[in-house]
Design a protein around this motif. Structure first.
Motif: not given
Length: 762
Positions: A436, A439-440
């Motif tokens: 994550d 992506h973040s």
């Protein structure tokens, strides 16, 4: 045998839930290991098949157009040579898609490094503008045989005759150009040439590269790629997925084995009198051991067989990469062996753990030893007495005492067995959180910019910057140059980058050291540090053409591209050391927060009117999307294993409570308080296991993820721990679940009749 079967049947009826969970957990573990084997086969076999059928070259060397390559044929260890073939770098456009390509001129299909046609036909002199595309490039361009490709500034177009697989490093947007095979007449002004070496011994690759560069001259070599690099790129994320599944599968297998061991040990303690009776009526120690052994082998065999059957029958129907991997794996020669060996290994492991626990049952004497009616923990500790003196609830104090101060060694073993699946769940959640993070917060994982732009050579630097920064969502445009450089020893090439200027430096993601601000300062990726066996603070020398570059490594950057074999400095430093490199050839764009890279790329492409080649940055986490499903499945399997251990803990605690029941009732405790003692003991054990699992799982996850980062060349520093609220939720769910599961059996035990209680303790 009839008595053995009756015992097993009676035990199954008593412990149906544990038997079901054990079968499901074994099935999950075996399925994970089989999918890991499928992914390993899927990662390696397609490239190996292409390399073998194409008689792939072990080394590809790009040189200048005038380099003399005849001497390569006489090198020791060189079995055959492909080329030399003229090459030219350009861009092609098809159906709105644009890609950088290498035009390679060849008149006939080569014997070494032969492209394997997937569709269409090979080059034909009757079609002088016909070309054959590498398969990944064709997918990017959405091109098929019969389509046409536009060249910049050219009146004619290229016609796609065929699409082929190649064992060379594959097309990667913005990083590596795609291969386009054409007739020599379609490459009128070659900018270089390429030659392939097929070696008699692939293990001599580094030595062969060194000898080849010596023969050609370092100034004539522009790039070197090897079969190991091509294989690693082809395996890509599939091998990582296989490693993750295999790691968690083995961890879950160990956890399941320990859970079975604990369940059998607890069951033996609860059936000491029954086992003694069996021995008294003629059962031998071996027969008693076989009762437990065969029973749990049957559970494991049922789960393993179900997992193998489901994987074989339905595995290829799973959507996405896992289904593709199983489909390819089922056609490989070693598939049948793995399909039997993996379940058999899991069953044998569980059988070995079961045998160790069941061995204790064979040592039970035929005459039962009377057990004391007094509390099993003996006298209360001073801390417990002081807690009672402070008028704390007796149930809380006695439950804590039962969990930790009665049979401390057994309590530690119980906590360890329950903590192991929780530890692995924390590791799985850390893997999810790390993905994550890519992506973040890509700027924290080596991706500070979202777009790469390659302008036409005719477009000036000032005009390009003005065109790029005109878009309101472009926060910064960093000019840059990237070239291939020969490392010391001339055994490989690396990427030498000059990004940004000293006034406007490129925002590298640093894991060690400091940014490169001064002259001759640079930052490097982990892959380069490992390749050259250097560290932060060292000076390194490399060669670009005939020009040496000597740089001081002042920091280690997280580099997800080119396996980390990257050294980066400022564009100013690169121009000072090599003015012949000219102006910037690419621009890295940092976008404003919330901007959509695809939308910005489309606007810039339209604004450039065919003069800009815009690519979005390749996020290494994009190929790991199947890992989310893997993590969910792994957590489910580990939860089942934890549930087995939890039921074992509850059963053992309730049985021990029966021995204390008379004493607790004699001192005036009510059934509700006695129930609370058992529930408190179970909750305290689970809470301790959750704390231990979280405390050990978090650093273990960091170590494992960073170790994978180092081995892949990205480097350590990418691991991310799960958010604290998520860890608290995990611990709370475990404790509340244990409390809920323990309440009903504890309440039943506290309300047992006096005669039943006396029979349990005598």
């Amino acid at each position: 045998m009839r008595a053995t079967l009756r015992w097993a049947h009676s035990d199954l009826r008593t412990h149906r839930g544990e038997a079901l969970f054990l079968v499901l957990a074994t099935a999950g573990v075996v399925a994970s290991l089989l999918l890991a084997a499928a992914l390993f086969g899927y990662a390696t076999n397609p490239w190996q098949r292409v390399f073998t059928q194409a008689r792939g070259a072990h080394v590809w060397i790009h040189t200048g157009p005038a380099a003399a390559t005849d001497g390569l044929r006489s090198l020791d260890g060189v079995d055959s040579v492909a080329g030399p073939w003229p090459t030219a770098s350009t861009t092609v456009t098809s159906r709105g898609a644009r890609a950088s390509v290498e035009l390679r001129g060849t008149s006939e299909q080569p014997a070494v490094g032969r492209p394997l046609l997937l569709s269409g036909r090979w080059l034909d002199p009757a079609t002088p503008d016909g070309v054959v595309l590498e398969s990944r490039l064709a997918r990017t361009l959405v091109a098929e045989p019969g389509d046409t490709l536009a060249l910049p500034g050219a009146a004619h177009e290229l016609t796609v005759l065929g699409i082929a697989d190649s064992a060379e490093p594959r097309y990667s947007p913005g990083d590596r150009p795609g291969l386009v095979w054409a007739l020599p007449s379609a490459v009128p002004d070659p900018s270089g040439q390429v030659v392939g070496l097929r070696l008699a011994d692939p293990d001599d690759t580094d030595y062969a590269v060194q000898r080849a560069v010596t023969v050609l001259g370092a100034g004539a070599v522009s790039e070197v790629s090897t079969w190991q690099q091509a294989r690693a790129e082809a395996q890509g994320d599939n091998r990582l997925l296989g490693q993750v599944l295999g790691l968690f599968g083995l961890g879950a297998l160990v956890a399941a084995g320990f859970a079975v061991h604990g369940a059998i040990a607890t069951r033996i303690r609860g059936h000491l009198r029954d086992i003694s009776i069996l021995k008294a009526i003629g059962f031998t120690p071996g027969q008693v051991v076989r009762i437990f052994l065969l029973q749990h082998i049957a559970y494991a065999l049922l789960g393993a067989t179900a997992a193998a059957a489901l994987t074989q029958a339905l595995g290829s129907l799973v959507p996405g990469r896992l289904g593709d991997a199983v489909g390819v794996w089922q056609g490989l020669p070693g598939h049948t062996v793995a399909l039997f060996a993996v379940p058999a290994g899991a069953v044998l492991f569980i059988a070995a753990i079961t045998g160790l626990a069941a061995w204790r049952a064979g040592r039970v004497p035929p005459v039962p030893v009377p057990r004391p009616v007094s509390p099993s923990g003996g006298r209360l500790s001073g801390a417990a007495l002081r807690a009672l003196g402070l008028r704390l609830p007796p149930a809380l104090v006695l439950g804590w005492h039962k969990a930790f101060l009665t049979r401390r060694l057994r309590s530690l073993a119980t906590v360890a067995r329950l903590a192991l699946p929780l530890l692995l769940i924390v590791v799985a959640l850390s893997a999810w959180t790390t993905i994550d993070r890519f992506h973040s917060a890509p700027e924290r994982t080596g991706l500070p910019t979202a777009l790469t732009v390659h302008p036409d050579a005719a477009l000036a630097d000032a005009s390009t910057r003005a065109l790029l920064t005109r878009d309101p969502q472009v926060a910064a445009a960093y000019p840059g140059v990237e070239v291939a450089a020969l490392v010391p020893g001339q055994t490989a090439t690396i990427a030498l980058r000059g990004y940004g200027t000293r006034q406007d430096p490129y925002p590298y993601t640093l894991a060690e050291g400091r940014p490169a601000h001064g002259p001759d300062e640079a930052v490097a990726g982990q892959g380069l540090l490992d390749l050259l066996d250097v560290g932060v603070g060292d000076w390194v020398r490399m060669t670009v053409g005939d020009q040496p570059q000597i740089l001081h490594i002042v920091g280690r950057s997280i580099e997800p591209e080119n396996a980390g074999r990257v050294i980066s400095t400022s564009l100013d430093t690169l121009h000072e050391n090599a003015p012949e490199l000219g102006g910037p050839t690419l621009y890295q764009l940092r976008l404003t927060p919330g901007a959509d890279p695809a939308a910005v790329a489309a606007r810039l492409t339209a604004a450039g009117q065919g003069r800009l080649d815009v690519h979005t940055a390749v996020n290494p986490a994009d190929g790991l999307s199947p890992l989310r499903g893997v993590v969910v499945a792994v957590i489910a399997v580990l939860a089942l294993i934890g549930l087995i251990e939890l039921l074992t803990v509850i059963g053992g605690t309730v049985r021990e409570s029966e021995r204390d029941l008379l004493a607790l009732k004699a001192v005036g405790l009510s059934p509700r308080q006695i129930t609370a003692i058992t529930v408190t003991a179970t909750a305290c054990t689970t809470l301790t296991a959750a704390v231990v699992g979280t405390a050990l799982g978090t650093p273990l996850a960091h170590w494992l993820i960073d170790a994978q980062g180092r081995s892949s060349g990205i480097g350590a520093g990418i691991a991310q721990s799960p958010p604290l609220p998520l860890l608290l939720l995990l611990g709370t769910a475990a404790v509340l679940g244990a409390t809920a599961l323990a309440t009903l059996p504890a309440a039943r035990a506290s309300r047992r009749r006096l005669a039943d209680t006396l029979s349990a303790v005598t």
